[in-house]
Scaffold this motif. Structure first.
Motif, PDB file in Angstrom:
ATOM      1  N   GLU A  70      -6.864  -4.586  -1.091  1.00  0.00           N
ATOM      2  CA  GLU A  70      -7.777  -5.081  -0.054  1.00  0.00           C
ATOM      3  C   GLU A  70      -8.264  -6.483  -0.371  1.00  0.00           C
ATOM      4  O   GLU A  70      -8.550  -6.804  -1.528  1.00  0.00           O
ATOM      5  CB  GLU A  70      -8.998  -4.172   0.058  1.00  0.00           C
ATOM      6  N   ARG A 113       0.823  -1.218   0.000  1.00  0.00           N
ATOM      7  CA  ARG A 113       0.000   0.000   0.000  1.00  0.00           C
ATOM      8  C   ARG A 113       0.856   1.267   0.000  1.00  0.00           C
ATOM      9  O   ARG A 113       0.417   2.308  -0.479  1.00  0.00           O
ATOM     10  CB  ARG A 113      -0.933  -0.003   1.204  1.00  0.00           C
ATOM     11  N   ARG A 124      -5.175   0.931  -4.098  1.00  0.00           N
ATOM     12  CA  ARG A 124      -6.001   0.062  -3.255  1.00  0.00           C
ATOM     13  C   ARG A 124      -5.388  -1.329  -3.238  1.00  0.00           C
ATOM     14  O   ARG A 124      -4.921  -1.826  -4.259  1.00  0.00           O
ATOM     15  CB  ARG A 124      -7.410   0.006  -3.834  1.00  0.00           C
TER      16      ARG A 124
END
Length: 110
Positions: free
Chosen positions: A42, A33, A40
């Motif tokens: 995730e 990150r 992004r």
């Protein structure tokens, strides 16, 4: 123009979830990150597939992805994929610079 890559990691006996947990707990995710160009990174768990983890990985452009692929992170990720015996399915999307059409916006609640 952002590029988003959906990676579906699939294993057996909860190995995909363990992989994601180790990625997070070992700070690899934080390091990714922090890479320049990352938008992004995730993990999500599909409700109907307990053996799959979805990674949504988004970058500013192809150059940022190329730099990421040349980084030490890739060796760490590959080693963990092998450790957990994961298979991958990959989808790649390029952002729509036009934005959401007004006809579609009426279906979106802010």
């Amino acid at each position: 123009m952002a590029i988003t890559i959906n990676i579906y990691y699939t294993g057996e006996n909860g190995s995909a979830k363990k992989f994601a947990e180790e990625m997070i707990n070992s700070s690899i995710v934080d390091d990714i990150r922090a890479e320049e160009g990352n938008l992004r990174y995730e993990y999500f768990f599909p409700i109907d597939d307990k053996e799959t983890v979805l990674l949504i990985d988004s970058w500013q452009n192809q150059q940022a992805i190329d730099l990421h692929h040349q980084s030490p992170m890739m060796t760490k990720i590959a080693d963990l994929r092998e450790k957990y015996h994961l298979h991958m399915k990959v989808e790649r999307y390029i952002s729509d610079t036009q934005g959401i059409p007004s006809e579609d916006k009426k279906f979106i609640k802010d």
